[in-house]
Design an enzyme around this catalytic site. Structure first.
Site, PDB file in Angstrom:
ATOM      1  N   ASP A  19       0.975  -1.137   0.239  1.00 45.90           N
ATOM      2  CA  ASP A  19       0.078  -0.358  -0.059  1.00 45.90           C
ATOM      3  C   ASP A  19       1.215   1.542  -0.418  1.00 45.90           C
ATOM      4  OD1 ASP A  19      -2.203   1.433  -0.195  1.00 45.90           O
ATOM      5  OD2 ASP A  19      -2.994   1.054   2.317  1.00 45.90           O
ATOM      6  N   GLY A  20       0.036   2.461  -0.364  1.00 51.57           N
ATOM      7  CA  GLY A  20       1.271   3.768  -0.284  1.00 51.57           C
ATOM      8  C   GLY A  20      -0.296   4.428   0.123  1.00 51.57           C
ATOM      9  N   GLU A  58       2.547   3.529  -3.977  1.00 52.38           N
ATOM     10  CA  GLU A  58       2.158   2.935  -4.426  1.00 52.38           C
ATOM     11  C   GLU A  58       3.004   2.077  -5.297  1.00 52.38           C
ATOM     12  OE1 GLU A  58      -1.032   1.692  -3.092  1.00 52.38           O
ATOM     13  OE2 GLU A  58      -2.458   2.655  -3.078  1.00 52.38           O
ATOM     14  N   ASP A  81      -4.871  -2.648  -2.540  1.00 55.47           N
ATOM     15  CA  ASP A  81      -6.131  -1.676  -3.265  1.00 55.47           C
ATOM     16  C   ASP A  81      -5.651  -1.244  -4.181  1.00 55.47           C
ATOM     17  OD1 ASP A  81      -4.877  -0.272  -1.865  1.00 55.47           O
ATOM     18  OD2 ASP A  81      -6.074   0.080  -0.223  1.00 55.47           O
ATOM     19  N   HIS A 139      -9.821  -0.642   3.664  1.00 52.22           N
ATOM     20  CA  HIS A 139     -11.065  -0.171   3.749  1.00 52.22           C
ATOM     21  C   HIS A 139     -12.400  -0.787   4.423  1.00 52.22           C
ATOM     22  CE1 HIS A 139      -7.967   2.721   4.379  1.00 52.22           C
ATOM     23  NE2 HIS A 139      -8.618   3.335   2.899  1.00 52.22           N
ATOM     24  N   ASP A 149      -1.673  -0.653   5.100  1.00 52.67           N
ATOM     25  CA  ASP A 149      -2.005   0.818   5.024  1.00 52.67           C
ATOM     26  C   ASP A 149      -2.145   1.912   6.245  1.00 52.67           C
ATOM     27  OD1 ASP A 149      -4.523   3.416   4.179  1.00 52.67           O
ATOM     28  OD2 ASP A 149      -4.912   2.804   6.024  1.00 52.67           O
TER      29      ASP A 149
END
Length: 252
Positions: A19-20, A58, A81, A139, A149
């Site tokens: 994630d980023g 990301e 994601d 989320h 995240d």
């Protein structure tokens, strides 16, 4: 080079989450990754950049995770994601390469260097095990996604985070709890940019209208507290000025 995921709920190869995050976009950013090896070793990764974008973080998180397992044999399930990362590395990159790293519209590919580095990491795994890319909606409570995240956000805000390295038995994140496979969301249609009616600036409490962006930029560049924005209509001008707490009648 790659294919999108068709994986069971419990993956027995190398499991990765990435994630980023970015505050400001561009602004301070961070990335996070979890690497779970088949022998039960877990390693969290993360890092920060002072000036970056969410998309750059990301991509970099994905690069760092694949670099971590470059010498490991076995298939990889990479969960993210980021539709940007998945579409970029499985779809768009072929056209970019054929066109000499140009978009279909003829412009330069944004983040070209990062895409090239990610492509190198993907190629490095060709003889070690296939990479399967799996989209995980963010989320919604997926433990691995929520953890990366958190790592990325902590790095973006503070430049540091406590990272786990050890046995899966001692890891508090249920990384193998994956939701049912989900198709990538359809890309949002590109919105045509509205032409500028004017450019507004506010400096020292005095508003001003400009015909061109360079004219506006000359007034505000390097000026602390200066505000500026493109207006697309006379009504938009009024709304912008009111949002700045300025009486529209003061505009020359």
């Amino acid at each position: 080079m790659t294919e999108q995921a068709q994986a069971s709920d419990f993956f027995k190869g190398i499991l990765i989450y990435t994630d980023g995050a970015c505050s400001g976009n561009p602004g301070p950013g961070g990335w996070g990754a979890i690497v779970v090896r088949p022998d039960g070793r877990v390693r969290e990764l993360g890092g920060a950049e002072s000036q970056t974008t969410n998309n750059q973080m990301e991509i970099y998180g994905t690069i760092a995770a694949l670099r971590e397992v470059r010498d490991d044999d076995g298939p990889v399930l990479l969960c993210t994601d980021s539709t940007y990362v998945i579409r970029g590395i499985t779809q768009w990159i072929w056209g970019w390469q054929k066109r000499g790293w140009k978009t279909a519209e003829g412009g330069d590919v944004v983040n070209r260097e990062l895409w090239q580095e990610l492509a190198r990491e993907v190629r490095a795994r060709q003889d070690r095990g296939q990479i399967t890319w799996r989209y995980v909606r963010g989320h919604i409570g997926v433990p691995g996604n929520e953890r990366v995240d958190k790592i990325a956000v902590e790095f973006s805000k503070t430049g540091r985070a406590r990272l786990f390295s050890g046995s899966l038995l001692n890891y508090s994140v249920a990384v193998h709890d994956l939701p049912p496979e989900e198709a990538l969301p359809e890309p949002k249609p590109k919105q045509e940019k509205k032409p500028a009616y004017s450019y507004l600036s506010l400096l020292g409490g005095t508003p001003m209208r400009h015909k061109t962006w360079p004219e506006c930029e000359r007034r505000v560049k390097g000026q602390p507290g200066a505000k500026f924005k493109k207006a697309t209509s006379a009504e938009d001008e009024v709304a912008i000025l009111k949002s700045w707490g300025v009486d529209p009648s003061r505009l020359p």
